[in-house]
Design an enzyme around this catalytic site. Structure first.
Site, PDB file in Angstrom:
ATOM      1  N   LYS A   1       0.815  -1.226   0.000  1.00 47.90           N
ATOM      2  CA  LYS A   1       0.000   0.000   0.000  1.00 47.90           C
ATOM      3  C   LYS A   1       0.846   1.273   0.000  1.00 47.90           C
ATOM      4  O   LYS A   1       0.428   2.296  -0.537  1.00 47.90           O
ATOM      5  CB  LYS A   1      -0.972  -0.003   1.186  1.00 47.90           C
ATOM      6  CG  LYS A   1      -2.078  -1.043   1.024  1.00 47.90           C
ATOM      7  CD  LYS A   1      -3.091  -0.969   2.143  1.00 47.90           C
ATOM      8  CE  LYS A   1      -4.098  -2.110   2.002  1.00 47.90           C
ATOM      9  NZ  LYS A   1      -5.147  -2.046   3.030  1.00 47.90           N
TER      10      LYS A   1
ATOM     11  N   ASP B   1     -10.298   2.180   2.424  1.00 46.62           N
ATOM     12  CA  ASP B   1     -10.389   1.300   3.598  1.00 46.62           C
ATOM     13  C   ASP B   1     -11.225   1.918   4.728  1.00 46.62           C
ATOM     14  O   ASP B   1     -12.090   1.253   5.310  1.00 46.62           O
ATOM     15  CB  ASP B   1      -8.992   0.985   4.145  1.00 46.62           C
ATOM     16  CG  ASP B   1      -8.247  -0.025   3.293  1.00 46.62           C
ATOM     17  OD1 ASP B   1      -8.899  -0.875   2.654  1.00 46.62           O
ATOM     18  OD2 ASP B   1      -7.005   0.040   3.259  1.00 46.62           O
TER      19      ASP B   1
END
Ligand code: ATR
Length: 301
Positions: free
Chosen positions: A83, A119
Site C-alpha cells: 500500500k 479502507d
C-alpha cells in the site's frame, strides 16, 4: 509453488481484448477474496470486466503495476505489503489517501495514475450497516500501523465523542495523534494516545468503550493485543468489538465475547472498501445497482 500456480497469479490485460481489466496486487495473493467480490459487483451492475490477481515480488511492485497499466489495465486494488509502494507510484493522490498514508485503489486516466484509499470509508459503512452509532461514541483503536492510520480520518469525520489510539509503544500512536489533531479539533473529538499497558490502568482510560477496533496484526498470529487486565476495563455488554482480520473468531473477539460484548470480523470492511473502488472505476451512478450487503451475505454462506 508450481509454475502453473505462479502463472495463475499473473493477470495480463493484453489477453482480454475488448474487456476492461482490473486486478488485486499483493504478496501473497492466492487467498484474496477480491476477485470474487468484484465479479459479483460486475454481475449486479451488468459490467463487462475481468478482475484477476497479481503477485509481484516484494521489491517489484512499481515495475509490475507500470507493466499492468502499460498493457491496458484499467485499475488495481492493492493489499499487504504494497500500500505504501502504491502511494509512491501514484501521480495524483486524493486528500484521504494522503491523510491515510497509503493507497489501496489505483486507476489510470488520461495518462496519469490516480491513488485513493477506500479502507476507512469501508470500515465506517460496515459499522453503520451493523447498526453501530459512531456519532458521540467512545472509540478505542488498538494499533498504530498502516491499517490504523488508514481509518482514523473517516472515523473522526463521524464525530465520535472520543478516539483513543493505543499501541504497544507510544511513539507511533503519539505521531498519529499529532497528524490528525486538526481534523479532530474541527470535529470536536477528544483524540488521545495510550500504550497498551495504560489500558490496564482504570485511571488512564475513559473506559468502558462503545466501540473497540483491533487494527493490529496480532490476530493473524492468534494473539490479542489486550491483556486480561485491560479486557476487564475495556468491554461491557454494550460494547462492540471489531477485528479488521476476517475469516475467524480471533483471540481479541473471544475476549470481547467473554465480557458479553458483540463482535464482528473485518469481512464487511473488505466488501465495502471494494464497493467504493468499484464505483471509483465504473462510475458512482452504479451505486444503486450494486448490493455490498448481499455480496457479504453470499461470502459468509
Ligand atoms: P499494518 O499496516 O497492518 O498496520 P504495521 O504498520 O506493521 O502493519 O503495524 C502493525 C501494528 O500492529 C502496530 O501497531 C504493531 O505495534 P508496534 O507499533 O508496537 O509494533 C501492532 N502489533 C503487531 N503485533 C502485535 C502484537 N502481537 N501485540 C500488539 N500489537 C501488535
Amino acid at each position: 509453488m508450481s509454475s502453473t500456480d505462479t502463472a495463475s497469479l499473473h493477470t495480463d490485460p493484453s489477453l482480454f481484448a475488448g474487456v476492461d481489466v482490473y486486478a488485486v496486487a499483493g504478496n501473497p495473493i492466492s487467498h484474496s477474496k477480491s476477485p470474487a467480490i468484484h465479479q459479483r459487483f460486475a454481475q449486479q451492475a451488468k459490467q463487462l470486466m475481468h478482475y484477476g490477481r497479481l503477485q509481484p515480488d516484494i521489491d517489484s511492485f512499481a515495475q509490475a503495476a507500470q507493466s499492468f497499466f502499460a498493457a491496458g489495465g484499467k485499475g488495481m486494488n492493492v493489499t499487504v505489503p504494497f500500500k505504501l509502494d502504491a502511494q509512491n507510484l501514484a501521480d495524483v493522490l486524493t486528500p484521504r489517501a494522503q491523510l491515510a498514508g497509503a493507497v489501496n485503489t489505483l486507476w489510470k486516466t488520461e495518462g496519469k495514475i490516480f491513488g485513493d484509499n477506500t479502507d476507512g470509508a469501508g470500515l465506517v459503512r460496515d459499522l453503520l450497516a451493523q447498526g453501530i452509532a459512531l456519532n458521540s461514541a467512545r472509540i478505542l483503536l488498538v494499533g498504530a500501523g498502516g491499517a490504523a492510520r488508514g481509518v482514523i480520518g473517516p472515523l473522526l469525520e463521524q464525530s465520535p465523542k472520543s478516539l483513543i489510539i493505543a499501541n504497544r509503544s507510544n511513539k507511533k500512536a503519539d505521531e498519529l495523534v499529532k497528524l490528525f489533531a486538526d481534523l479532530a479539533g474541527s470535529k470536536e473529538v477528544a483524540l488521545e494516545s495510550r500504550t497498551l499497558a495504560d489500558l490496564e490502568d482504570v485511571a488512564k482510560t475513559q473506559h468502558p468503550f462503545d466501540l473497540v477496533i483491533n487494527a493490529t496484526a496480532a490476530g493473524l498470529a492468534d494473539e490479542s493485543p489486550l491483556t486480561p487486565e485491560a479486557v476487564a476495563n475495556i468491554f461491557v455488554p454494550s460494547s462492540f468489538a471489531y477485528d479488521m482480520v476476517y475469516g475467524k473468531t480471533t483471540a481479541f473477539m473471544q475476549q470481547a465475547l467473554q465480557r458479553g460484548a458483540r463482535v464482528s470480523d473485518g469481512l464487511g470492511m473488505l466488501v465495502e472498501q471494494a464497493a467504493d473502488a468499484f464505483l471509483l472505476w465504473r462510475g458512482a451512478q452504479l451505486g444503486s445497482a450494486i448490493d455490498p450487503r448481499a455480496v457479504l451475505a453470499k461470502l459468509r454462506s
